[in-house]
Design a protein around this motif. Structure first.
Motif, PDB file in Angstrom:
ATOM      1  N   ILE A 194       4.415  11.680   1.905  1.00  0.00           N
ATOM      2  CA  ILE A 194       4.189  11.978   3.324  1.00  0.00           C
ATOM      3  C   ILE A 194       5.538  12.214   3.997  1.00  0.00           C
ATOM      4  O   ILE A 194       6.467  11.418   3.846  1.00  0.00           O
ATOM      5  N   LEU A 195       5.637  13.309   4.725  1.00  0.00           N
ATOM      6  CA  LEU A 195       6.842  13.618   5.487  1.00  0.00           C
ATOM      7  C   LEU A 195       6.569  13.378   6.973  1.00  0.00           C
ATOM      8  O   LEU A 195       5.526  13.788   7.489  1.00  0.00           O
ATOM      9  N   LYS A 196       7.500  12.725   7.625  1.00  0.00           N
ATOM     10  CA  LYS A 196       7.422  12.500   9.073  1.00  0.00           C
ATOM     11  C   LYS A 196       8.652  13.136   9.714  1.00  0.00           C
ATOM     12  O   LYS A 196       9.784  12.894   9.280  1.00  0.00           O
ATOM     13  N   LEU A 197       8.436  13.952  10.737  1.00  0.00           N
ATOM     14  CA  LEU A 197       9.526  14.624  11.436  1.00  0.00           C
ATOM     15  C   LEU A 197       9.302  14.482  12.935  1.00  0.00           C
ATOM     16  O   LEU A 197       8.214  14.803  13.433  1.00  0.00           O
ATOM     17  N   LYS A 225       0.821  -1.210   0.000  1.00  0.00           N
ATOM     18  CA  LYS A 225       0.000   0.000   0.000  1.00  0.00           C
ATOM     19  C   LYS A 225       0.861   1.270   0.000  1.00  0.00           C
ATOM     20  O   LYS A 225       0.402   2.335  -0.387  1.00  0.00           O
ATOM     21  N   SER A 226       2.094   1.164   0.469  1.00  0.00           N
ATOM     22  CA  SER A 226       2.960   2.332   0.539  1.00  0.00           C
ATOM     23  C   SER A 226       4.414   1.885   0.568  1.00  0.00           C
ATOM     24  O   SER A 226       4.714   0.725   0.857  1.00  0.00           O
ATOM     25  N   VAL A 227       5.288   2.819   0.266  1.00  0.00           N
ATOM     26  CA  VAL A 227       6.728   2.585   0.348  1.00  0.00           C
ATOM     27  C   VAL A 227       7.317   3.737   1.140  1.00  0.00           C
ATOM     28  O   VAL A 227       7.128   4.912   0.772  1.00  0.00           O
ATOM     29  N   GLY A 228       8.007   3.431   2.212  1.00  0.00           N
ATOM     30  CA  GLY A 228       8.567   4.488   3.038  1.00  0.00           C
ATOM     31  C   GLY A 228       9.889   4.099   3.657  1.00  0.00           C
ATOM     32  O   GLY A 228      10.183   2.923   3.842  1.00  0.00           O
ATOM     33  N   LYS A 229      10.685   5.084   3.960  1.00  0.00           N
ATOM     34  CA  LYS A 229      11.954   4.897   4.657  1.00  0.00           C
ATOM     35  C   LYS A 229      12.077   5.996   5.711  1.00  0.00           C
ATOM     36  O   LYS A 229      11.587   7.110   5.521  1.00  0.00           O
ATOM     37  N   GLU A 230      12.713   5.654   6.821  1.00  0.00           N
ATOM     38  CA  GLU A 230      12.974   6.667   7.831  1.00  0.00           C
ATOM     39  C   GLU A 230      14.317   6.414   8.493  1.00  0.00           C
ATOM     40  O   GLU A 230      14.853   5.302   8.433  1.00  0.00           O
ATOM     41  N   ARG A 231      14.839   7.447   9.115  1.00  0.00           N
ATOM     42  CA  ARG A 231      16.139   7.335   9.764  1.00  0.00           C
ATOM     43  C   ARG A 231      16.120   8.101  11.081  1.00  0.00           C
ATOM     44  O   ARG A 231      15.587   9.216  11.157  1.00  0.00           O
ATOM     45  N   LEU A 237      14.409  12.233  14.069  1.00  0.00           N
ATOM     46  CA  LEU A 237      13.949  11.246  13.083  1.00  0.00           C
ATOM     47  C   LEU A 237      13.316  11.955  11.903  1.00  0.00           C
ATOM     48  O   LEU A 237      12.567  12.915  12.068  1.00  0.00           O
ATOM     49  N   LEU A 238      13.625  11.448  10.712  1.00  0.00           N
ATOM     50  CA  LEU A 238      12.985  11.901   9.479  1.00  0.00           C
ATOM     51  C   LEU A 238      12.487  10.685   8.704  1.00  0.00           C
ATOM     52  O   LEU A 238      13.155   9.644   8.688  1.00  0.00           O
TER      53      LEU A 238
END
Length: 363
Positions: free
Chosen positions: A297-300, A253-259, A345-346
């Motif tokens: 989508i941005l996650k911070l 449903k989605s593709v995401g990466k975070e660090r 985290l981003l």
């Protein structure tokens, strides 16, 4: 009260396998000196300034009240705990080994996560009539070959099999027969219903729904009006009905990466540079799955764990690293960014793939 015909398929034989304290158990297996000690899979909060969360922990650690918590909370509860950062690559490898054991008995396997799966053994590769027999064989194989234990639940649908596997841990095996389901569920607290979250429990309690028996006697129309489709589904589950099939694939449903950053980010230019790097990884994953998406989508997450998420819908689907990075950076510029807090985290996610040719993630 209106009544509805409840159609219940009790013909299937479903097993839910849940690995016991999976990550921690793998670490104990690989380092026997840890046996019998409180092991917590998280970075030691003394080395991270209190940051980090617990992935899982051994049953010895759980005896101190450690479950889902921050690493700092885990340390406060059990200062003598042994903290291990964890090795997701190793856990993934072991998970694949477990899946190979499942395949000896059936190909109808639905992975719910890295450490649990549903198996439909109505028809199986060894011609066994008893799902209990297959569950015992799987537990035996996993223990002998991988040195790990798992808990198993057996019933006629996924919902009941999941509840059954949670009923007796570790290394438990619980069977819920069709004729036992209503009585079993009647006594089950609503917070034990898989899918009932912490926010829903007080709402149900406020309506005098404390266990499955209360839900069985409820007006399904009233539940549906109060909770929408979820209320109707909850009524069905309380009556032992869950006709969802075991699916041996999941459409992505989605593709995401975070660090997560050990050294906090403060400068907007540094944050944008990191967003470019993350966008590149997202792009690589999209291309490998032959996908393009129209929502970014941005996650911070700040140093105090405050988390901001914001999305942007686009007219065209994209997959290139430059396009994804550009949109992610635009979203960042639209945030009310507090430079004084620092970013720990981003994350960047692309979704809304729509009708297009895509590969399926085999679980």
């Amino acid at each position: 009260m209106l009544t509805f015909p409840l159609i219940n398929d009790t013909s299937r034989k479903i097993i839910h396998i849940d690995m016991d304290a999976f990550f921690a158990s793998v670490e104990v297996r690989d380092n026997p000196s840890l046996k019998g000690k409180p092991v917590v899979i998280a970075r030691n909060p003394l080395q991270t300034g209190g940051r980090g969360v617990v992935s899982t922990c051994s049953y010895e650690a759980r005896a101190f009240g450690i479950h889902s918590a921050s690493a700092k909370e885990a340390y406060d509860l059990c200062p003598q705990a042994i903290f291990i950062s964890g090795n997701y690559e190793k856990y993934t490898k072991v998970s694949k080994q477990v899946r190979e054991i499942f395949k000896r008995y059936t190909d109808d396997i639905e992975a719910a996560s890295i450490d649990e799966a549903y198996l439909d053994v109505t028809e199986n590769k060894i011609g066994a009539q008893s799902a209990i027999k297959i569950a015992k064989l799987i537990q035996h194989d996993i223990f002998v070959e991988l040195g790990l234990t798992c808990s198993a639940g057996v019933s006629y649908n996924k919902f009941l099999a999941k509840i059954a596997s949670d009923y007796e841990k570790p290394h438990g095996l619980t069977l819920i027969m069709p004729e036992e389901a209503l009585e079993f569920l009647a006594k089950l607290p609503v917070e034990k219903f898989h899918g009932v979250g912490k926010a829903t429990v007080p709402k149900l309690h406020a309506l005098d729904f404390f266990n499955g028996g209360d839900l069985q006697k409820a007006d399904p129309v009233d539940l549906a009006e109060r909770f929408g489709v979820y209320g109707w589904e909850l009524y069905q589950k309380a009556n032992g009905i869950h006709n969802s099939k075991v699916k041996n694939y999941r459409e992505r449903k989605s593709v995401g990466k975070e660090r997560t950053y050990g050294k906090l980010l403060y400068l907007p230019d540094d944050i944008k540079a990191e967003l470019s790097k993350i966008s590149g990884k997202v792009s690589d994953s999209l291309k490998s799955h032959q996908l393009k998406g129209s929502i970014v989508i941005l996650k911070l997450r700040y140093s105090d764990f405050t988390t901001l998420t914001k999305r942007k819908s686009l007219a065209e689907k994209l997959e290139s690293p430059e396009e994804i990075a550009e949109v992610a950076q635009e979203i960042f510029e639209e945030l009310e960014y507090d430079e004084s807090l620092g970013v720990r985290l981003l994350g960047v996610t692309v979704t809304e793939f729509g009708a297009q040719k895509s590969t399926l993630d085999m679980q």
